[in-house]
Enzyme design. Structure first.
Site, PDB file in Angstrom:
ATOM      1  N   LYS A 143     -52.504  47.860 -24.664  1.00  0.00           N
ATOM      2  CA  LYS A 143     -51.891  46.465 -25.326  1.00  0.00           C
ATOM      3  C   LYS A 143     -51.719  45.286 -24.349  1.00  0.00           C
ATOM      4  CE  LYS A 143     -49.566  44.044 -28.306  1.00  0.00           C
ATOM      5  NZ  LYS A 143     -48.915  44.437 -29.599  1.00  0.00           N
ATOM      6  N   HIS A 155     -43.192  50.035 -33.560  1.00  0.00           N
ATOM      7  CA  HIS A 155     -42.322  49.887 -32.506  1.00  0.00           C
ATOM      8  C   HIS A 155     -41.136  50.805 -32.741  1.00  0.00           C
ATOM      9  CE1 HIS A 155     -43.598  46.286 -30.499  1.00  0.00           C
ATOM     10  NE2 HIS A 155     -43.803  45.811 -31.914  1.00  0.00           N
TER      11      HIS A 155
HETATM   12 ZN   LIG Z   1     -45.054  44.217 -32.165  1.00  0.00          ZN
END
Ligand SMILES: [Zn+2]
Length: 346
Positions: free
Chosen positions: A99, A15
């Site tokens: 995702k 991230h």
């Molecule tokens: Zn993650």
């Protein structure tokens, strides 16, 4: 002094956030890794190729000129994701993977998927074109105990996806349980799993040592020792279905040390020394390269990196810098509850 040379590793789950945090954290990853899969859960999320391309540009700007690093971009799957556009984005190499966040599963996942049936046509397209699906594998039903959410997801959701689409390349990300290691080991070849350094290093007691420890709070939440052991087992044996995805997830100390603290552990800075220590403690340093540099590339049908890195072990344990600074804010570096004697050669 002990020293090893291994293929330069990749981090298959990071991230980077955006703006000032992005500028501060990207070099912590690009310094050691050749490639990373970048998560799309910004606010608002990365939903299409155009946004992914723009985001990639912002990441590239933050990479120091001395580092040779490639971010691989992802799209946030929603029940509205358009399969034609997705196919185009994949063929153009603008987007590497998709995702899947079950709605509400973790930080910024409110736009995630509520009904798996609604995304099956998109998953079919992905299976056809060979595009990987990355899964945050936890159910979000508040009636399910937080420590059971991964297992229930595997039983109720993942199993049917794998059975219906065995050709779909799937990564069950940041796995935390014995049930997950067993399921992945026994499943078809297209299902693999990533494991974080913190789930290899800590069990759930670490959240409650002498008081509440917000910096050890992440999702999926840390589990019992028996589960940690099963993760360590599959990692240190070099099993090709398991590889590193650090899930390094920066939040400011202000957002972590809070009445409602954010989930996420920032581990980019010291993840490689920590992993070397865990492998060494288990007499398996020879398999570290498989876990951090080979197995992931194999799963994603990518070339193994050409560059090498060197790691060395010293008698004196490594000093962990406590924070990295972002303007007036701080992000805490993950530090395990054991000494680390390994470091990376400059
Ligand atoms: Zn993650």
């Amino acid at each position: 002094m002990e020293e090893i040379e291994i293929i330069k590793p990749d981090d298959w789950h990071v991230h980077f956030r955006d703006n000032e945090i992005l500028k501060a954290v990207v070099p912590e990853t690009s310094r050691h890794f050749a490639r990373s899969i970048v998560m799309p859960n910004l606010v608002p999320p990365i939903l299409n190729a155009k946004q992914a391309i723009e985001y990639k540009k912002r990441i590239k700007k933050a990479i120091p000129s001395t580092d040779n690093f490639e971010p691989l971009m992802t799209i946030y799957l929603t029940e509205e994701t358009n399969k034609k556009e997705l196919k185009q984005a994949f063929n153009d190499e603008a987007v590497f993977a998709v995702k899947l966040y079950p709605a509400g599963a973790t930080t910024n996942s409110d736009s995630g998927v509520k009904d798996i049936h609604k995304i099956m046509p998109v998953l079919e397209t992905m299976a056809e074109i060979g595009m990987p699906l990355l899964i945050h594998g936890e159910v979000t039903d508040p009636n399910i105990d937080i420590f059971d959410r991964e297992k229930v997801f595997i039983d109720e959701k993942l199993n049917s996806i794998c059975k219906n689409l065995p050709e779909l390349k799937i990564t069950l990300e940041h796995i935390t349980t014995k049930e997950a290691t067993e399921y992945v080991k026994e499943s078809n070849k297209n299902l693999a799993a990533s494991i974080t350094p913190h789930h290899l290093a800590l069990n759930r007691n670490a959240i409650f040592v002498g008081g509440i420890r917000p910096h050890n709070y992440c999702l999926p939440i840390l589990k019992r020792e028996i589960h940690r052991n099963s993760l360590v087992d599959v990692a240190i044996t070099g099993n090709s279905k398991f590889f590193l995805g650090t899930d390094t997830a920066p939040h400011t100390t202000h957002d972590k040390e809070n009445e409602c603290g954010c989930a996420g552990i920032f581990n980019a800075t010291y993840c490689l020394p920590i992993l070397a220590q865990i492998f060494d403690d288990n007499n398996s340093i020879k398999n570290l390269e498989k876990f951090i540099s080979k197995n992931g590339a194999l799963h994603y049908n990518l070339n193994i990196n050409k560059e090498k890195i060197r790691l060395f072990k010293t008698p004196k344990n490594l000093f962990f810098k406590k924070f990295i600074n972002v303007n007036e804010y701080k992000i805490k570096n993950f530090e395990p509850n054991f000494p680390v004697f390994w470091n990376i050669s400059k």
